[in-house]
Design an enzyme around this catalytic site. Structure first.
Site, mmCIF file in Angstrom:
data_model
loop_
_atom_site.group_PDB
_atom_site.id
_atom_site.type_symbol
_atom_site.label_atom_id
_atom_site.label_comp_id
_atom_site.label_asym_id
_atom_site.label_seq_id
_atom_site.Cartn_x
_atom_site.Cartn_y
_atom_site.Cartn_z
ATOM 1 N N TYR A 48 0.833 -1.210 0.000
ATOM 2 C CA TYR A 48 0.000 0.000 0.000
ATOM 3 C C TYR A 48 0.870 1.263 0.000
ATOM 4 C CZ TYR A 48 -4.029 -2.921 1.478
ATOM 5 O OH TYR A 48 -5.021 -3.871 1.578
ATOM 6 N N PRO B 112 -15.784 -2.669 2.685
ATOM 7 C CA PRO B 112 -17.081 -2.749 3.375
ATOM 8 C C PRO B 112 -18.061 -1.693 2.883
ATOM 9 C CG PRO B 112 -15.415 -1.791 4.825
ATOM 10 C CD PRO B 112 -14.689 -2.322 3.626
ATOM 11 N N LYS C 53 -23.090 9.019 -0.516
ATOM 12 C CA LYS C 53 -22.656 10.253 -1.196
ATOM 13 C C LYS C 53 -22.786 10.178 -2.716
ATOM 14 C CE LYS C 53 -17.647 9.391 -0.924
ATOM 15 N NZ LYS C 53 -16.455 9.833 -0.229
ATOM 16 N N ARG D 261 -13.687 8.527 -4.369
ATOM 17 C CA ARG D 261 -12.876 7.499 -5.032
ATOM 18 C C ARG D 261 -13.519 6.996 -6.319
ATOM 19 N NH1 ARG D 261 -11.529 1.982 -1.882
ATOM 20 N NH2 ARG D 261 -10.241 3.309 -0.582
ATOM 21 N N ASN E 274 -17.963 6.347 10.657
ATOM 22 C CA ASN E 274 -17.843 4.894 10.541
ATOM 23 C C ASN E 274 -17.905 4.221 11.921
ATOM 24 O OD1 ASN E 274 -17.607 5.524 7.874
ATOM 25 N ND2 ASN E 274 -15.421 5.078 7.709
HETATM 26 P P1 NAP Z 1 -14.094 0.898 1.559
HETATM 27 O O1 NAP Z 1 -13.995 0.849 3.035
HETATM 28 O O2 NAP Z 1 -15.210 0.210 0.893
HETATM 29 O O3 NAP Z 1 -14.120 2.415 1.074
HETATM 30 C C1 NAP Z 1 -13.385 3.364 1.744
HETATM 31 C C2 NAP Z 1 -13.511 4.699 1.004
HETATM 32 O O4 NAP Z 1 -14.844 5.204 1.060
HETATM 33 C C3 NAP Z 1 -12.640 5.723 1.715
HETATM 34 O O5 NAP Z 1 -11.321 5.652 1.253
HETATM 35 C C4 NAP Z 1 -13.332 7.012 1.360
HETATM 36 O O6 NAP Z 1 -12.920 7.338 0.027
HETATM 37 C C5 NAP Z 1 -14.804 6.605 1.386
HETATM 38 N N1 NAP Z 1 -15.383 6.752 2.720
HETATM 39 C C6 NAP Z 1 -15.037 6.103 3.869
HETATM 40 N N2 NAP Z 1 -15.811 6.495 4.899
HETATM 41 C C7 NAP Z 1 -16.671 7.387 4.400
HETATM 42 C C8 NAP Z 1 -17.703 8.155 4.982
HETATM 43 N N3 NAP Z 1 -18.024 8.036 6.276
HETATM 44 N N4 NAP Z 1 -18.406 8.995 4.174
HETATM 45 C C9 NAP Z 1 -18.116 9.128 2.860
HETATM 46 N N5 NAP Z 1 -17.124 8.433 2.255
HETATM 47 C C10 NAP Z 1 -16.406 7.565 3.018
HETATM 48 O O7 NAP Z 1 -12.778 0.377 0.860
HETATM 49 P P2 NAP Z 1 -11.254 0.294 1.300
HETATM 50 O O8 NAP Z 1 -10.848 1.384 2.209
HETATM 51 O O9 NAP Z 1 -10.474 0.161 0.047
HETATM 52 O O10 NAP Z 1 -11.177 -1.071 2.042
HETATM 53 C C11 NAP Z 1 -11.003 -1.126 3.445
HETATM 54 C C12 NAP Z 1 -9.657 -1.666 3.794
HETATM 55 O O11 NAP Z 1 -9.571 -3.020 3.371
HETATM 56 C C13 NAP Z 1 -8.475 -0.988 3.078
HETATM 57 O O12 NAP Z 1 -8.104 0.221 3.658
HETATM 58 C C14 NAP Z 1 -7.437 -2.070 3.182
HETATM 59 O O13 NAP Z 1 -6.842 -2.009 4.461
HETATM 60 C C15 NAP Z 1 -8.252 -3.322 3.013
HETATM 61 N N6 NAP Z 1 -8.233 -3.896 1.638
HETATM 62 C C16 NAP Z 1 -7.741 -5.143 1.487
HETATM 63 C C17 NAP Z 1 -7.697 -5.760 0.254
HETATM 64 C C18 NAP Z 1 -7.130 -7.144 0.158
HETATM 65 O O14 NAP Z 1 -6.900 -7.655 -0.967
HETATM 66 N N7 NAP Z 1 -6.881 -7.807 1.269
HETATM 67 C C19 NAP Z 1 -8.193 -5.096 -0.896
HETATM 68 C C20 NAP Z 1 -8.722 -3.818 -0.716
HETATM 69 C C21 NAP Z 1 -8.744 -3.225 0.549
HETATM 70 P P3 NAP Z 1 -13.041 8.781 -0.622
HETATM 71 O O15 NAP Z 1 -13.017 9.804 0.474
HETATM 72 O O16 NAP Z 1 -11.853 8.791 -1.523
HETATM 73 O O17 NAP Z 1 -14.327 8.719 -1.399
#
Ligand code: NAP
Length: 314
Positions: A53, A206, A215, A227, A291
């Site tokens: 990352y 998630p 949003k 994003r 969150n």
């Molecule tokens: P996610 O939780 O589905 O989406 C997070 C994104 O949504 C944030 O970066 C932010 O992006 C937006 N967001 C978050 N909270 C918000 C809120 N309260 N209101 C409005 N927008 C909000 O996806 P993710 O962060 O990619 O996944 C979670 C974690 O899983 C990662 O950080 C990583 O540690 C892990 N992960 C693991 C793998 C794997 O292969 N193991 C793959 C992917 C991710 P913006 O502000 O840019 O819109």
């Protein structure tokens, strides 16, 4: 903050965790410091990163700096296995690679132990016995406390359990996979395997990368800094009519109970016994706050069943 046991282990993790893949990618050190400080203040204990990352190493380095002396108060999870450089030697699950990768992660994180060391993807070129034996050696040496899988299929988690059991090696206590209200495919094979073999699910994406935050609205202008806006074509495939149909039903369900879509996305995951911690990513402290609040909604059995029926579409 509610705490849950991670798999069959004695390790407790906060039901809402922090995904750290924005650090060194979308946000800089100052913004990372603010997100991490807010997470700790609100009781988040699980911080999930990976060696790759932040353009290979940036997230671990920034997270280590942001944590500083507070590292001892949290559960630090990272991953190995995705390519860190060109060629065959800087990726995968071989003993040679793991022994180098763990030292590189420890150095970047500025710590001498990792609480949860996860294999980012299965490695088809390395027997799982070799990987498990190397990870077991790391646990015995004290560099690593617990081990987890990521992106494993149900059969791969099961195979790993049987081999670890037969050879008396450390077992995986977590399974990190793509899981949210728009994508529940892992409930077919992986979730039953994880339940049977003592691993908690750590759902990634998630919030479906923001689609489940409320949003993005059908027909409305996209938020500039979101994003899914910045992802272009990939974002558009998530902002589909079929997903909006479901999102609108889920929003109505949540609002009828005085909650938001975001509360439901996180609350529904956090309320499932097989889920350990919901590791939502965040780019701003306000997002962390929302969150964490969302994780406080414990859906009852009836609500869980209704939402599960509504979002069923394997
Ligand atoms: P996610 O939780 O589905 O989406 C997070 C994104 O949504 C944030 O970066 C932010 O992006 C937006 N967001 C978050 N909270 C918000 C809120 N309260 N209101 C409005 N927008 C909000 O996806 P993710 O962060 O990619 O996944 C979670 C974690 O899983 C990662 O950080 C990583 O540690 C892990 N992960 C693991 C793998 C794997 O292969 N193991 C793959 C992917 C991710 P913006 O502000 O840019 O819109």
């Amino acid at each position: 903050m509610r705490m849950k046991r991670l798999g069959n282990s004695g390790l407790k993790v906060s039901v809402v965790g922090l995904g750290c893949n924005n650090f060194g990618m979308k946000i800089d050190q100052a913004a990372t410091d603010a997100v991490v400080a807010k997470a700790i203040d609100l009781g988040i204990t699980l911080f999930d990163t990976a060696d790759v990352y932040g353009n290979k190493g940036g997230s671990e380095t920034m997270l280590g700096k942001a944590l500083g002396a507070r590292r001892k108060d949290i559960v630090l999870a990272t991953k190995f296995g995705l390519p860190m450089a060109d060629g065959d030697l800087m990726k995968g699950g071989s003993r040679r690679y793991i022994m180098n990768a763990v030292d590189a992660s420890l150095k970047r994180l500025g710590t001498d132990y990792i609480d949860l060391y996860q294999m980012h993807f299965p490695d088809p070129d390395t027997p799982i016995e070799e990987t498990l034996a190397a990870l077991d050696a790391l646990v015995r040496s004290g560099k690593v406390r617990y081990i987890g899988s990521s992106n494993f299929a149900g059969w791969q988690l099961t195979e790993a359990w049987y081999i670890a059991n037969e050879r008396n090696l450390t077992k995986f206590v977590s399974a990190q996979n793509h899981y949210n209200l728009l994508d529940r495919k892992i409930e077919q094979e992986l979730v039953p395997a994880a339940k049977a073999y003592g691993a908690s699910i750590l759902p990634y994406f998630p919030l479906a990368s923001g689609m489940l935050t409320g949003k993005y609205r059908r027909g409305a202008d996209l938020p500039n800094d979101g994003r899914l806006t910045q992802w272009g074509e990939r974002g558009k495939s998530i902002l589909s009519d079929a997903n909006f149909d479901l999102v609108e039903k889920l929003t109505a369900f949540a609002e009828a109970r005085g909650h938001s879509l975001l509360d439901l996305a996180i609350g529904w995951l956090a309320s499932q016994p097989h889920v350990g911690s919901v590791i939502a990513g965040a780019t701003k402290p306000e997002q962390v706050e929302q969150n964490v609040k969302a994780g406080a909604w414990e859906l009852d059995a009836e609500e869980l069943a209704e939402v599960s029926m509504m979002s069923f579409r394997f």
